[in-house]
Scaffold this motif. Structure first.
Motif, PDB file in Angstrom:
ATOM      1  N   VAL A  34       0.937  -1.136  -0.002  1.00 26.38           N
ATOM      2  CA  VAL A  34       0.130  -0.152   0.076  1.00 26.38           C
ATOM      3  C   VAL A  34       0.900   1.200   0.015  1.00 26.38           C
ATOM      4  O   VAL A  34       0.217   2.415   0.067  1.00 26.38           O
ATOM      5  N   ARG A  35       2.069   1.010  -0.008  1.00 23.72           N
ATOM      6  CA  ARG A  35       2.945   2.398   0.021  1.00 23.72           C
ATOM      7  C   ARG A  35       2.760   3.351  -1.060  1.00 23.72           C
ATOM      8  O   ARG A  35       2.766   4.431  -0.593  1.00 23.72           O
ATOM      9  N   PRO A  36       2.802   3.153  -2.218  1.00 19.35           N
ATOM     10  CA  PRO A  36       2.369   4.064  -3.596  1.00 19.35           C
ATOM     11  C   PRO A  36       1.088   4.758  -3.121  1.00 19.35           C
ATOM     12  O   PRO A  36       1.042   5.879  -3.232  1.00 19.35           O
ATOM     13  N   GLN A  37      -0.023   3.937  -2.658  1.00 20.27           N
ATOM     14  CA  GLN A  37      -1.223   4.778  -2.221  1.00 20.27           C
ATOM     15  C   GLN A  37      -1.047   5.785  -1.121  1.00 20.27           C
ATOM     16  O   GLN A  37      -1.486   6.878  -0.904  1.00 20.27           O
ATOM     17  N   ALA A  38      -0.522   5.359  -0.132  1.00 24.59           N
ATOM     18  CA  ALA A  38      -0.099   6.060   1.205  1.00 24.59           C
ATOM     19  C   ALA A  38       0.909   7.252   0.675  1.00 24.59           C
ATOM     20  O   ALA A  38       0.632   8.305   1.299  1.00 24.59           O
ATOM     21  N   GLU A  39       1.715   7.166  -0.200  1.00 27.28           N
ATOM     22  CA  GLU A  39       2.669   8.185  -0.526  1.00 27.28           C
ATOM     23  C   GLU A  39       1.759   9.667  -1.171  1.00 27.28           C
ATOM     24  O   GLU A  39       2.086  10.452  -0.957  1.00 27.28           O
ATOM     25  N   ALA A  40       0.925   8.951  -1.877  1.00 25.16           N
ATOM     26  CA  ALA A  40      -0.064   9.963  -2.517  1.00 25.16           C
ATOM     27  C   ALA A  40      -0.696  10.689  -1.484  1.00 25.16           C
ATOM     28  O   ALA A  40      -0.820  12.052  -1.621  1.00 25.16           O
ATOM     29  N   ALA A  41      -1.284   9.968  -0.613  1.00 25.71           N
ATOM     30  CA  ALA A  41      -2.124  10.767   0.568  1.00 25.71           C
ATOM     31  C   ALA A  41      -1.274  11.516   1.424  1.00 25.71           C
ATOM     32  O   ALA A  41      -1.478  12.715   1.638  1.00 25.71           O
ATOM     33  N   VAL A  42      -0.135  11.106   1.524  1.00 27.57           N
ATOM     34  CA  VAL A  42       0.983  11.877   2.484  1.00 27.57           C
ATOM     35  C   VAL A  42       1.411  13.435   1.677  1.00 27.57           C
ATOM     36  O   VAL A  42       1.306  14.319   2.501  1.00 27.57           O
ATOM     37  N   ARG A  43       1.563  13.129   0.348  1.00 31.29           N
ATOM     38  CA  ARG A  43       1.959  14.350  -0.403  1.00 31.29           C
ATOM     39  C   ARG A  43       0.879  15.490  -0.229  1.00 31.29           C
ATOM     40  O   ARG A  43       0.952  16.541  -0.133  1.00 31.29           O
ATOM     41  N   GLN A  44      -0.462  15.233  -0.150  1.00 29.90           N
ATOM     42  CA  GLN A  44      -1.629  15.996  -0.201  1.00 29.90           C
ATOM     43  C   GLN A  44      -1.717  16.630   1.229  1.00 29.90           C
ATOM     44  O   GLN A  44      -1.751  17.885   1.534  1.00 29.90           O
ATOM     45  N   ARG A  45      -1.357  15.634   2.386  1.00 32.70           N
ATOM     46  CA  ARG A  45      -1.335  15.914   3.747  1.00 32.70           C
ATOM     47  C   ARG A  45      -0.284  17.289   3.928  1.00 32.70           C
ATOM     48  O   ARG A  45      -0.196  18.273   4.499  1.00 32.70           O
ATOM     49  N   LEU A  46       0.859  16.866   3.260  1.00 33.97           N
ATOM     50  CA  LEU A  46       2.008  17.811   3.387  1.00 33.97           C
ATOM     51  C   LEU A  46       1.693  19.138   2.830  1.00 33.97           C
ATOM     52  O   LEU A  46       2.043  20.204   3.262  1.00 33.97           O
ATOM     53  N   LEU A  47       1.035  19.083   1.515  1.00 32.49           N
ATOM     54  CA  LEU A  47       0.951  20.369   0.742  1.00 32.49           C
ATOM     55  C   LEU A  47      -0.409  21.398   1.814  1.00 32.49           C
ATOM     56  O   LEU A  47      -0.192  22.310   1.921  1.00 32.49           O
ATOM     57  N   ASP A  48      -1.010  20.460   2.580  1.00 36.90           N
ATOM     58  CA  ASP A  48      -2.179  20.952   3.323  1.00 36.90           C
ATOM     59  C   ASP A  48      -1.564  21.848   4.452  1.00 36.90           C
ATOM     60  O   ASP A  48      -2.039  22.691   5.156  1.00 36.90           O
ATOM     61  N   LEU A  49      -0.212  21.164   5.212  1.00 39.73           N
ATOM     62  CA  LEU A  49       0.316  21.738   5.939  1.00 39.73           C
ATOM     63  C   LEU A  49       1.135  22.947   5.711  1.00 39.73           C
ATOM     64  O   LEU A  49       1.213  24.063   6.249  1.00 39.73           O
ATOM     65  N   LEU A  50       1.585  22.910   4.429  1.00 39.76           N
ATOM     66  CA  LEU A  50       2.492  24.004   4.076  1.00 39.76           C
ATOM     67  C   LEU A  50       1.604  25.261   3.647  1.00 39.76           C
ATOM     68  O   LEU A  50       1.924  26.294   3.511  1.00 39.76           O
ATOM     69  N   LEU A  51       0.348  24.748   2.978  1.00 39.26           N
ATOM     70  CA  LEU A  51      -0.465  25.961   2.408  1.00 39.26           C
ATOM     71  C   LEU A  51      -1.719  25.544   2.580  1.00 39.26           C
ATOM     72  O   LEU A  51      -2.510  24.544   1.763  1.00 39.26           O
ATOM     73  N   PRO A  52      -2.355  25.692   3.901  1.00 34.11           N
ATOM     74  CA  PRO A  52      -3.805  25.207   4.256  1.00 34.11           C
ATOM     75  C   PRO A  52      -4.860  25.389   3.095  1.00 34.11           C
ATOM     76  O   PRO A  52      -4.818  26.518   2.530  1.00 34.11           O
ATOM     77  N   LYS A 109      -0.235  17.902  18.825  1.00 37.71           N
ATOM     78  CA  LYS A 109       0.323  18.704  17.824  1.00 37.71           C
ATOM     79  C   LYS A 109       1.710  19.006  18.103  1.00 37.71           C
ATOM     80  O   LYS A 109       2.027  18.927  19.314  1.00 37.71           O
ATOM     81  N   SER A 110       2.487  19.005  17.249  1.00 37.93           N
ATOM     82  CA  SER A 110       4.019  18.893  17.243  1.00 37.93           C
ATOM     83  C   SER A 110       4.643  19.564  16.109  1.00 37.93           C
ATOM     84  O   SER A 110       4.009  19.506  14.948  1.00 37.93           O
ATOM     85  N   LYS A 111       5.596  20.396  16.273  1.00 38.02           N
ATOM     86  CA  LYS A 111       6.450  20.970  15.234  1.00 38.02           C
ATOM     87  C   LYS A 111       7.534  19.971  14.907  1.00 38.02           C
ATOM     88  O   LYS A 111       8.328  19.523  15.579  1.00 38.02           O
ATOM     89  N   MET A 112       7.773  19.769  13.535  1.00 35.78           N
ATOM     90  CA  MET A 112       8.679  19.075  12.843  1.00 35.78           C
ATOM     91  C   MET A 112       9.150  19.431  11.662  1.00 35.78           C
ATOM     92  O   MET A 112       8.457  20.126  10.948  1.00 35.78           O
ATOM     93  N   THR A 113      10.026  19.073  11.006  1.00 39.27           N
ATOM     94  CA  THR A 113      10.413  19.227   9.709  1.00 39.27           C
ATOM     95  C   THR A 113       9.687  18.642   8.574  1.00 39.27           C
ATOM     96  O   THR A 113       8.882  17.421   9.136  1.00 39.27           O
ATOM     97  N   VAL A 114       9.635  19.005   7.476  1.00 40.59           N
ATOM     98  CA  VAL A 114       8.841  18.177   6.588  1.00 40.59           C
ATOM     99  C   VAL A 114       9.271  16.751   6.358  1.00 40.59           C
ATOM    100  O   VAL A 114       8.463  15.813   6.128  1.00 40.59           O
ATOM    101  N   ALA A 115      10.641  16.460   6.268  1.00 39.78           N
ATOM    102  CA  ALA A 115      11.100  15.168   6.201  1.00 39.78           C
ATOM    103  C   ALA A 115      10.606  14.229   7.365  1.00 39.78           C
ATOM    104  O   ALA A 115      10.265  12.944   7.251  1.00 39.78           O
ATOM    105  N   GLU A 116      10.659  14.864   8.418  1.00 37.47           N
ATOM    106  CA  GLU A 116       9.988  14.092   9.814  1.00 37.47           C
ATOM    107  C   GLU A 116       8.763  13.920   9.670  1.00 37.47           C
ATOM    108  O   GLU A 116       8.259  12.864  10.074  1.00 37.47           O
ATOM    109  N   ALA A 117       7.811  14.997   9.334  1.00 37.26           N
ATOM    110  CA  ALA A 117       6.405  14.544   9.153  1.00 37.26           C
ATOM    111  C   ALA A 117       6.006  13.755   8.156  1.00 37.26           C
ATOM    112  O   ALA A 117       5.196  13.016   8.219  1.00 37.26           O
ATOM    113  N   ARG A 118       6.857  13.690   7.022  1.00 37.64           N
ATOM    114  CA  ARG A 118       6.321  12.796   6.048  1.00 37.64           C
ATOM    115  C   ARG A 118       6.601  11.330   6.497  1.00 37.64           C
ATOM    116  O   ARG A 118       5.851  10.347   6.146  1.00 37.64           O
ATOM    117  N   GLU A 119       7.687  11.064   7.404  1.00 35.75           N
ATOM    118  CA  GLU A 119       7.854   9.786   7.871  1.00 35.75           C
ATOM    119  C   GLU A 119       6.619   9.452   8.900  1.00 35.75           C
ATOM    120  O   GLU A 119       6.113   8.103   8.572  1.00 35.75           O
TER     121      GLU A 119
END
Length: 468
Positions: free
Chosen positions: A134-152, A238-248
């Motif tokens: 399921v990793r490819p499907q999860a990676e697509a969802a993570v990408r959208q969530r990261l974009l939402d964090l960078l630009l709500p 809630k916690s603050k972290m880098t994009v790399a840490e948040a992605r993991e």
């Protein structure tokens, strides 16, 4: 547990299905020196599993695994053969010591716990495989969530605006989409990995009870979340972290969302039932019969409790019922004091294949030092190379190490190849201690070097027994 060695990837189950017994033995030769008879026995046992899968289901149900009993002193490779075999087949594998079990009714672990442990290993292996799927499907969802964090996302606009307001809203929406597209390009290019974002991570509740069951002191976990849904809710933090840490973190969370626990349990139990391997060590410790000194709860009683597990029975686990009919049991023991014939006859009959492993002499110890891909000498060379030290073992130096190990094994307790660890640590103690200070040096380990560091100990029997 199943351990995975970094570096060369072992063949997966799909590949191992195509391996012939000869190829399986050759794979084992890459890591284990000698013991040809034991390797042939386990290679045939693994191949028989592939043959059984090709049979008609009715016939396959009748074909039971031929369990193996390995007889030989400690440190000759019994455990390693079984472990490498399980890794080669990508099969659930658990090693247990027979001496830690006791007869039902006494304080100690119940023999059925070995099957529960095997199921837990199977669950983890199935989860790793499912997460990979399921990793490819999860990676697509993570990408959208990261974009939402960078630009709500923009709030939905009102429908009561006049024409000018609607035009402004369309412009703002277009600007937002352009900004998001720019961020998406930068995110995909890896240029935002150090950007700090604030995210919510879920912390599932882990409340549970440990109940001592009727099978001795067996610990049974009762998940209160399943018994009382809604009472124990996972916390959002809630916690603050880098994009790399948040992605993991988000990747793990999204993968778990896509995994069906019930399906995972079914797949794991099926894998355990059809390809699980249980390695029972120290079988000789329970081989003695009850004598005139009272009941030995770690001996014949354990054998009788072990018998139905090996014969084939149903074991209740928290993931469901597990049949043990087609689990491969590999038992091992030194049998110095007792003999295999001291086991109860019913248990003897459940281990029809018996192989005797050879004791290790000087030649075998030298081969163990040099031949395996991750031999001890290569390990020490790699470790000290990180400090800038070049280790070079000469042929006479290796022979001296093997000779010392053989001599001490003969004079004290024979612990087989494990003695090499002790000898090498003693030989290289000074070099390892001064490692950072000797960067750039080339250290030659020859016969004189070895003797200089071992002579004092090997000539004093009492000191040798204490130190080596």
């Amino acid at each position: 547990m199943i351990f995975y060695m970094p570096g060369r990837v072992e063949p997966r189950l799909a590949d191992s299905d195509q391996l012939t017994p000869r190829q399986i033995a050759e794979e084992l030769d890459r890591h284990i020196v000698g013991q040809t008879r034991a390797k042939r026995a386990v290679a045939v046992a693994l191949r028989n599993r592939t043959r059984r899968q090709r049979l008609d289901p009715r016939m396959a149900e009748e074909v039971l695994p031929k369990n193996i009993l390995m007889i030989g002193p400690t440190g000759v490779g019994k455990t390693e053969i079984a472990r490498r075999l399980a890794r080669l087949a990508n099969a659930p594998f658990v090693k247990v010591e027979a001496s830690k079990f006791t007869e039902v009714g006494y304080v100690g672990r119940d023999v059925e716990s070995m099957v529960r442990d095997l199921v837990e290993v199977g669950i983890e292996m199935a989860r790793v495989e499912r997460r990979r799927q399921v990793r490819p499907q999860a990676e697509a969802a993570v990408r959208q969530r990261l974009l939402d964090l960078l630009l709500p996302p923009r709030p939905a606009g009102s429908r009561k605006h006049d024409a000018d307001a609607q035009a402004r809203e369309r412009e703002e929406q277009a600007a937002w989409e352009r900004s998001r597209e720019t961020l998406a390009q930068q995110l995909d290019a890896g240029r935002l990995e150090e950007r700090v974002v604030e995210t919510e991570t879920s912390q599932p509740a882990t409340a549970g009870l440990r109940v001592f069951g009727p099978g001795g002191m067996e610990e049974m976990d009762m998940n209160l979340r399943e018994m009382l849904p809604g009472l124990f809710q996972g916390k959002q933090r809630k916690s603050k972290m880098t994009v790399a840490e948040a992605r993991e973190s988000l990747q793990r969370e999204e993968e778990e969302k896509l995994i069906d626990p019930e399906r995972l349990s079914r797949e794991a139990i099926r894998g355990v039932e059809q390809s699980g391997i249980l390695f029972i060590d120290e079988l000789d410790k329970i081989a003695g019969r009850e004598g005139g000194h009272g009941p030995e709860v770690s001996r014949e009683g354990v054998q009788r409790d072990l018998l139905p597990i090996v014969e084939g029975t149903l074991v209740n686990t928290k993931h469901g019922m597990v049949r043990t009919d087609h689990i491969l049991f590999v038992a091992a023991g030194a049998f110095h004091v007792s003999k295999p014939s001291d086991l109860i006859p019913e248990l003897q009959g459940r281990f029809p294949i018996r192989v005797e492993l050879d004791a290790l002499g000087r030649k075998e110890l030298m081969r163990i030092l040099e031949e395996p891909e991750a031999s001890l000498l290569r390990q020490y060379e790699a470790l000290l190379e990180t400090e800038g030290i070049e280790l070079h073992f000469t042929e006479d130096g290796v022979a001296a190490i093997a000779a010392a190990a053989e001599e001490i094994n003969r004079a004290t307790e024979n612990i087989g190849a494990r003695r090499l660890h002790t000898i090498l640590e003693r030989v290289l103690e000074e070099v390892s201690f001064a490692g950072p200070e000797r960067a750039g040096e080339r250290v030659v380990i020859d016969e004189s070097f070895v003797r200089q560091r071992l002579d004092e100990i090997t000539t004093d029997a009492d000191l040798s027994r204490y130190i080596l």
